[in-house]
Design an enzyme around this catalytic site. Structure first.
Site, PDB file in Angstrom:
ATOM      1  CB  SER A  70      21.207  51.664   4.830  1.00 52.17           C
ATOM      2  OG  SER A  70      21.838  52.162   3.571  1.00 52.17           O
ATOM      3  CE  LYS A 105      20.421  51.200   0.725  1.00 51.16           C
ATOM      4  NZ  LYS A 105      20.923  50.722  -0.570  1.00 51.16           N
ATOM      5  CE  LYS A 144      21.852  48.748   7.728  1.00 54.09           C
ATOM      6  NZ  LYS A 144      22.728  49.675   7.313  1.00 54.09           N
TER       7      LYS A 144
HETATM    8  P1  NAD Z   1      31.683  50.095   6.174  1.00 51.56           P
HETATM    9  O1  NAD Z   1      31.526  49.072   7.370  1.00 51.56           O
HETATM   10  O2  NAD Z   1      32.621  49.972   5.347  1.00 51.56           O
HETATM   11  O3  NAD Z   1      31.984  51.520   6.859  1.00 51.56           O
HETATM   12  C1  NAD Z   1      31.587  51.978   8.122  1.00 51.56           C
HETATM   13  C2  NAD Z   1      32.669  52.979   8.557  1.00 51.56           C
HETATM   14  O4  NAD Z   1      32.081  53.749   9.715  1.00 51.56           O
HETATM   15  C3  NAD Z   1      33.989  52.462   8.977  1.00 51.56           C
HETATM   16  O5  NAD Z   1      35.067  52.928   8.627  1.00 51.56           O
HETATM   17  C4  NAD Z   1      33.751  52.371  10.371  1.00 51.56           C
HETATM   18  O6  NAD Z   1      35.112  52.725  11.131  1.00 51.56           O
HETATM   19  C5  NAD Z   1      33.000  53.872  10.573  1.00 51.56           C
HETATM   20  N1  NAD Z   1      32.578  53.856  12.068  1.00 51.56           N
HETATM   21  C6  NAD Z   1      31.795  52.778  12.840  1.00 51.56           C
HETATM   22  N2  NAD Z   1      31.627  53.450  13.925  1.00 51.56           N
HETATM   23  C7  NAD Z   1      31.758  54.943  13.958  1.00 51.56           C
HETATM   24  C8  NAD Z   1      31.682  55.558  15.078  1.00 51.56           C
HETATM   25  N3  NAD Z   1      31.014  55.497  16.153  1.00 51.56           N
HETATM   26  N4  NAD Z   1      32.184  56.843  14.818  1.00 51.56           N
HETATM   27  C9  NAD Z   1      32.826  57.082  13.492  1.00 51.56           C
HETATM   28  N5  NAD Z   1      33.091  56.076  12.424  1.00 51.56           N
HETATM   29  C10 NAD Z   1      32.393  54.985  12.918  1.00 51.56           C
HETATM   30  O7  NAD Z   1      30.125  50.436   5.488  1.00 51.56           O
HETATM   31  P2  NAD Z   1      29.860  51.255   4.294  1.00 51.56           P
HETATM   32  O8  NAD Z   1      29.642  49.922   3.362  1.00 51.56           O
HETATM   33  O9  NAD Z   1      30.355  52.254   3.905  1.00 51.56           O
HETATM   34  O10 NAD Z   1      28.166  51.428   4.599  1.00 51.56           O
HETATM   35  C11 NAD Z   1      27.779  52.770   5.123  1.00 51.56           C
HETATM   36  C12 NAD Z   1      26.265  52.817   4.993  1.00 51.56           C
HETATM   37  O11 NAD Z   1      26.082  52.898   3.697  1.00 51.56           O
HETATM   38  C13 NAD Z   1      25.760  51.543   5.619  1.00 51.56           C
HETATM   39  O12 NAD Z   1      24.488  52.222   6.356  1.00 51.56           O
HETATM   40  C14 NAD Z   1      25.105  50.734   4.633  1.00 51.56           C
HETATM   41  O13 NAD Z   1      24.169  50.052   4.828  1.00 51.56           O
HETATM   42  C15 NAD Z   1      25.080  51.745   3.497  1.00 51.56           C
HETATM   43  N6  NAD Z   1      25.225  51.407   2.052  1.00 51.56           N
HETATM   44  C16 NAD Z   1      26.395  50.548   1.650  1.00 51.56           C
HETATM   45  C17 NAD Z   1      26.596  50.227   0.471  1.00 51.56           C
HETATM   46  C18 NAD Z   1      27.640  49.445   0.275  1.00 51.56           C
HETATM   47  O14 NAD Z   1      27.619  49.242  -1.195  1.00 51.56           O
HETATM   48  N7  NAD Z   1      28.816  49.252   0.941  1.00 51.56           N
HETATM   49  C19 NAD Z   1      25.706  50.789  -0.492  1.00 51.56           C
HETATM   50  C20 NAD Z   1      24.544  51.406  -0.272  1.00 51.56           C
HETATM   51  C21 NAD Z   1      24.515  51.967   1.093  1.00 51.56           C
END
Ligand code: NAD
Length: 305
Positions: free
Chosen positions: A100, A175, A244
């Protein structure tokens, strides 16, 4: 089986991990990378993917590179530098940013990668961890038609609804606006439960009534009993990520000179909750902030009854 198309996936968090599992189940050849090395190894072993050592490494075997990262700033960081993904991608590759993100940053990034003859689309998702697991995400896709066409079979392995929103960046705007509506629905619902409880109504009964009435929304259906009244607060979507997203939505409002006082208050409430509760909370914990403001706690046993 998809024998030929090679997919790289960066970001194996709450969403990335189950999304990768869907791609593996669809038969795609996969390389995966996360900043957390142990996580990369665990997910790679679980789905039979190659565990890459750097973003460049994962990109070097990718026709399509998917990013599922916390923010646009991190997407930028992962693409840049000597070990960055851009250094590993071949001409003609396609980046599919499913994080997102911020529409303007995404547009700028797409322009930058186009100089290297690499295409990019934004394809953020809705539906949370549960629908990521079942491959039933709602996916918004922004970008030129040819690039979205190329990505579509891959997106279909992860989602059941794929809606084209317009040019690059439009899906990221959509989104953020979706999450604005979701965040507002959550807060107003919790306030109603707090008011009702003080009046003498049972909060669980209120949720049942809302769910067969016009006050029903995604939070009343899928979050209040499950994660708030149960006191579990573990829906899998971070409060920091919601704040965010609300910042992005308000940024779009500012950029388009759209007065949005209700949205602004909603963002301020969520941001205040983040400050009071601290980072690292599940987004459903925002209810604890509403409880603090109201001076009362929502009752309920472990089953949300
Ligand atoms: P999360 O924090 O669980 O996972 C993020 C992952 O990215 C982690 O495993 C972290 O280690 C990795 N990461 C961070 N910095 C990094 C880097 N420099 N290089 C490589 N890996 C790196 O987040 P999430 O919940 O999986 O969300 C991911 C995206 O999806 C976000 O943008 C969020 O807003 C969006 N989103 C989340 C949900 C939800 O329900 N969790 C739903 C829709 C959208």
């Amino acid at each position: 089986m998809q024998e030929t198309l090679r997919i790289g996936f960066i970001g194996l968090g709450a969403m990335g991990e189950p999304m990768v599992a869907r791609l593996a189940a669809a038969g795609y050849g996969l390389a995966v990378y996360d900043a957390d090395v142990a996580r990369t190894a665990r997910v790679a072993a679980a789905v039979g993917a190659r565990a890459a050592a750097t973003p460049k490494d994962v990109a070097s075997t990718s026709d399509i590179l998917v990013t599922m990262l916390p923010s646009s700033a991190i997407v930028e960081k992962v693409l840049d530098g000597d070990d960055g993904a851009l250094a590993g991608l071949a001409e003609g590759a396609l980046i599919v940013d499913m994080s997102s993100g911020v529409p303007d940053v995404t547009r700028a990034l797409a322009g930058k990668v186009a100089e290297r003859r690499i295409a990019m689309i934004d394809a953020p998702v809705s539906g949370g961890v549960s629908r990521a697991r079942t491959g039933e995400l709602a996916i918004m896709a922004g970008g030129d038609a040819a690039s979205v066409d190329r990505a579509e079979p891959v997106l279909k392995a992860m989602g059941t609804s794929i809606v084209r929103t317009g040019p690059i960046g439009s899906a990221h705007a959509m989104k953020a606006l979706n999450n604005l509506v979701s965040a507002g629905g959550f807060l107003i619902g919790i306030e109603a439960l707090l008011i009702g409880q003080k009046f003498g109504l049972d909060p669980a009964l209120m949720v049942d009534v809302l769910n067969v009435s016009t006050g029903m929304n995604n939070s009343t259906q899928k979050k209040f009993k499950q994660f708030v009244l149960s006191r579990k607060f573990d829906a899998g979507f971070g409060l920091d990520l919601m704040v965010k997203d609300l910042g992005i939505a308000l940024g779009v409002a500012n950029a388009t000179s759209t007065p949005a006082p209700f949205s602004s208050l909603c963002r301020d409430m969520w941001a205040s909750a983040q400050k009071v509760l601290g980072s690292g909370q599940d987004h459903t914990a925002v209810a604890k902030f509403s409880e603090l403001v109201a001076g009362s706690t929502l009752g309920g046993d472990e089953n949300g009854k």
